[in-house]
Design an enzyme around this catalytic site. Structure first.
Site, PDB file in Angstrom:
ATOM      1  N   ILE A 277       0.719  -1.260   0.029  1.00 37.84           N
ATOM      2  CA  ILE A 277       0.089   0.041   0.121  1.00 37.84           C
ATOM      3  C   ILE A 277       0.853   1.250   0.008  1.00 37.84           C
ATOM      4  O   ILE A 277       0.642   2.143  -0.802  1.00 37.84           O
ATOM      5  CB  ILE A 277      -1.011   0.114   1.350  1.00 37.84           C
ATOM      6  CG1 ILE A 277      -2.064  -1.029   1.092  1.00 37.84           C
ATOM      7  CG2 ILE A 277      -1.615   1.380   1.468  1.00 37.84           C
ATOM      8  CD1 ILE A 277      -2.907  -1.161   2.116  1.00 37.84           C
TER       9      ILE A 277
ATOM     10  N   ASP B 295       0.567   3.717  -5.879  1.00 38.12           N
ATOM     11  CA  ASP B 295      -0.270   4.795  -6.073  1.00 38.12           C
ATOM     12  C   ASP B 295      -1.653   4.931  -5.647  1.00 38.12           C
ATOM     13  O   ASP B 295      -2.549   5.651  -6.387  1.00 38.12           O
ATOM     14  CB  ASP B 295      -0.100   5.537  -7.368  1.00 38.12           C
ATOM     15  CG  ASP B 295       1.370   5.684  -7.641  1.00 38.12           C
ATOM     16  OD1 ASP B 295       2.215   6.095  -6.924  1.00 38.12           O
ATOM     17  OD2 ASP B 295       1.657   4.898  -8.975  1.00 38.12           O
TER      18      ASP B 295
ATOM     19  N   SER C 289      -7.198   6.396  -5.497  1.00 38.33           N
ATOM     20  CA  SER C 289      -6.263   6.578  -6.338  1.00 38.33           C
ATOM     21  C   SER C 289      -5.570   7.858  -6.085  1.00 38.33           C
ATOM     22  O   SER C 289      -6.078   8.906  -6.401  1.00 38.33           O
ATOM     23  CB  SER C 289      -6.790   6.632  -8.039  1.00 38.33           C
ATOM     24  OG  SER C 289      -5.936   6.972  -8.705  1.00 38.33           O
ATOM     25  N   ARG C 290      -4.467   7.672  -5.810  1.00 40.45           N
ATOM     26  CA  ARG C 290      -3.373   8.813  -5.475  1.00 40.45           C
ATOM     27  C   ARG C 290      -2.983   9.738  -6.671  1.00 40.45           C
ATOM     28  O   ARG C 290      -2.826  10.820  -6.471  1.00 40.45           O
ATOM     29  CB  ARG C 290      -2.347   8.517  -4.600  1.00 40.45           C
ATOM     30  CG  ARG C 290      -2.611   8.229  -3.345  1.00 40.45           C
ATOM     31  CD  ARG C 290      -1.328   8.132  -2.485  1.00 40.45           C
ATOM     32  NE  ARG C 290      -0.908   6.861  -2.259  1.00 40.45           N
ATOM     33  CZ  ARG C 290      -1.161   5.743  -1.294  1.00 40.45           C
ATOM     34  NH1 ARG C 290      -2.343   6.128  -0.797  1.00 40.45           N
ATOM     35  NH2 ARG C 290      -0.723   4.581  -1.349  1.00 40.45           N
ATOM     36  N   VAL C 291      -3.337   9.242  -7.960  1.00 42.97           N
ATOM     37  CA  VAL C 291      -3.016  10.005  -9.034  1.00 42.97           C
ATOM     38  C   VAL C 291      -4.256  10.839  -9.403  1.00 42.97           C
ATOM     39  O   VAL C 291      -4.509  11.802  -9.845  1.00 42.97           O
ATOM     40  CB  VAL C 291      -2.612   9.283 -10.027  1.00 42.97           C
ATOM     41  CG1 VAL C 291      -2.369  10.013 -11.554  1.00 42.97           C
ATOM     42  CG2 VAL C 291      -1.353   8.504  -9.847  1.00 42.97           C
TER      43      VAL C 291
END
Ligand code: ADP
Ligand code: MG
Length: 501
Positions: A331, A335, A360-362
């Protein structure tokens, strides 16, 4: 007279240096064999990660150099290795063969075809460890990689070059999501690689069959290190897959790689470390297990000069516990994660994506404009619904607003349900989300929500093709088209009759 002993010594040294050492074939002998690993004496100059060949036909990779013995892991557990057997150096690190013709093929962790078709002819050989592209060479993730799964494309969008973890208990649909994403890449100019690590042969055969019948094989490569193979194969398979991905990325291609799964990979690595008598740490994994996954996943990314590798690693957990060692490592490396919830799965919510724990970090940078415009409030509405649903369980009297939020949440959940192996294009997703956003679904019975949305899609597609094409071509929704869609949806609502009535 004085004696110059030192001179003598340096003379010897000089003489030794001039020996044609490189031409001498170095041979060692096996002094100890056990499952998967053996110890070899006499390979003094052998390198770490060098490929060595056994007289009896087995092959291995050097994993540890001690003072007079080296430890080698074996590729084949069906070819016996004897004590005192001769072992030859190859003078080369382990490399795999690469060619465009890998597309559509199934290979093992050594890069050899195992699909019974004609043998592969390679264009180049590459070591499976590569230098990782630096920050200067990378481009931000800003282009969408569609999965075709509405819940993901709307709420947890994935971009080209991103690393998104699929995490969940056994049998929650992790593999299905990855395979559906591969199926969805048809005619999208994305090369797909499926790395099967430690899976049962029957499951892999089923997957290959599915890819073939759905026409996905021509753009897909399968690397299979199955559960019965020697542990070395399972350990190197992801690196082999990544090297194949880099080969295509270096030609400017977009590549999607699925690692199914990294839990098995970590277990293989743990077994090897224990056999090498390295000190066990947390959950008996060696201390460098973090590095061993990060160095794999760092190889994904999007390059400025073109080409990208999107990675979908899969990790299996137990009891929905995402806090054990390997999952938490993954994790933190990736991303974002798509968490598949057993409870949802058991309630028949397919795909069982837990929208609260998935991220979703993007994020929206990678989302198509058309979808972006439709999903602004969606995550919030879902969160409100989950809060209220927990509250309503106690039979609490709810006010009008809460009741409406609850009803709305139920409709969203219905809309996000999607059968296996049927993926939606971004236009189809946009149209469904439009219905939701403009409250056209609020008056539809929950059990008819999906049908309503799907019929609406075909309606727009057949009767208002120009509108449909406009969204497809611009990947966006202009105010005029938005207005048109509202009119079309009003018209359609009057026409809709459920087939199940
Ligand atoms: N969207 C879906 N709709 C219906 N069934 C599904 C869906 N996704 C997965 N399944 C079923 O759930 C089972 C487990 O899926 P699988 O992907 O193998 O799980 P995992 O990889 O997490 O162990 C399979 O039998 C699969 O057919
Ligand atoms: Mg699976």
């Amino acid at each position: 007279m004085e004696m110059h002993t030192t001179d003598l010594a340096s003379l010897f040294e000089k003489a030794l240096k001039n020996l044609p050492e490189d031409n001498l074939e170095e041979i060692g002998i096996v002094i100890k064999v056990s499952d998967n690993i053996c110890k070899i004496h006499g390979l003094t100059n052998v390198l770490l990660n060098e490929l060595v060949l056994f007289e009896g036909g087995n092959k291995g990779i050097v994993f540890q150099l001690d003072e007079d013995v080296v430890s080698v892991f074996l590729f084949f557990n069906i070819i016996p290795v004897r004590e005192l057997e001769a072992v030859k150096r190859t003078g080369s690190l382990f490399k795999i063969g690469l060619t465009k013709n890998l597309l559509g093929r199934v290979i093992n962790a050594m890069g050899d075809a195992i699909d019974g078709l004609e043998p592969l002819e390679y264009e180049e050989l590459r070591s499976i460890e590569a230098t990782i592209p630096g920050i200067i060479e990378r481009s931000p993730v800003n282009e969408s990689l569609e999965t075709g799964i509405l819940a993901i494309d709307a709420l947890i969008p994935i971009g080209k070059g991103q690393r998104e973890l699929l995490i969940g208990n056994r049998g929650t649909g992790k593999t299905s999501i990855a395979i559906d994403t591969i199926l969805h890449q048809k005619d999208k100019n994305v090369i797909c690689i499926y790395v099967a690590v430690g899976l049962r042969q029957a499951n892999v055969a089923h997957t290959i069959n599915l890819l073939e019948t759905k026409g996905a094989l021509p753009y897909t490569i399968i690397i299979n290190a199955q559960a019965g193979d020697a542990v070395l194969n399972q350990y190197i398979a992801p690196y082999v897959g990544c090297t194949v991905a880099e080969y295509f990325r270096d030609q400017g291609k977009d590549v999607l790689i699925v690692y199914d799964d990294l839990s098995n990979h970590a277990v293989a690595f743990r077994e090897m470390s224990l056999l090498l008598r390295r000190a066990p740490g947390r959950e008996a994994y060696p201390g460098d297990v973090f590095y061993f996954h990060s160095r794999l996943l760092e190889r994904a990314g999007k390059l400025k000069k073109g080409g990208s590798i999107t990675a979908l690693p899969i990790v299996q957990i137990q009891g929905d516990d995402i806090t054990s060692y390997i999952p938490t490592n993954l994790i933190s490396i990736t991303d974002g994660q798509i968490f598949l919830n057993t409870q949802l799965f058991n309630q028949g919510v397919f795909p069982a994506v837990d929208t609260e724990l998935s991220v979703s970090r993007v994020g929206r940078a990678a989302q198509t404009n058309a979808i972006k415009k439709m999903t602004k409030a969606l995550k919030l509405e879902l969160a409100q619904y989950h809060d209220l649903a927990a509250f309503a369980q106690f039979g609490t009297e709810l006010d009008e607003i809460s009741r409406r939020q609850l009803a709305r949440g139920k409709i969203i959940i219905e809309l996000l349900k999607q059968p296996e192996h049927s993926t939606y294009s971004f236009v189809e997703n946009t149209l469904q989300l439009f219905l939701l956003k403009e409250n056209f679904l609020d008056s539809v019975l929950p059990k008819h929500v999906s049908e309503f949305a799907l019929q609406f899609i075909s309606y727009v597609q057949s009767v208002y093709k120009t509108v449909y094409d406009n969204i497809y071509q611009t990947a966006d929704i202009s105010p005029e088209i938005y207005k048109r869609l509202t009119e079309i949806a009003q018209e359609f609502t009057k026409l809709f009759v459920s087939n199940s009535n």
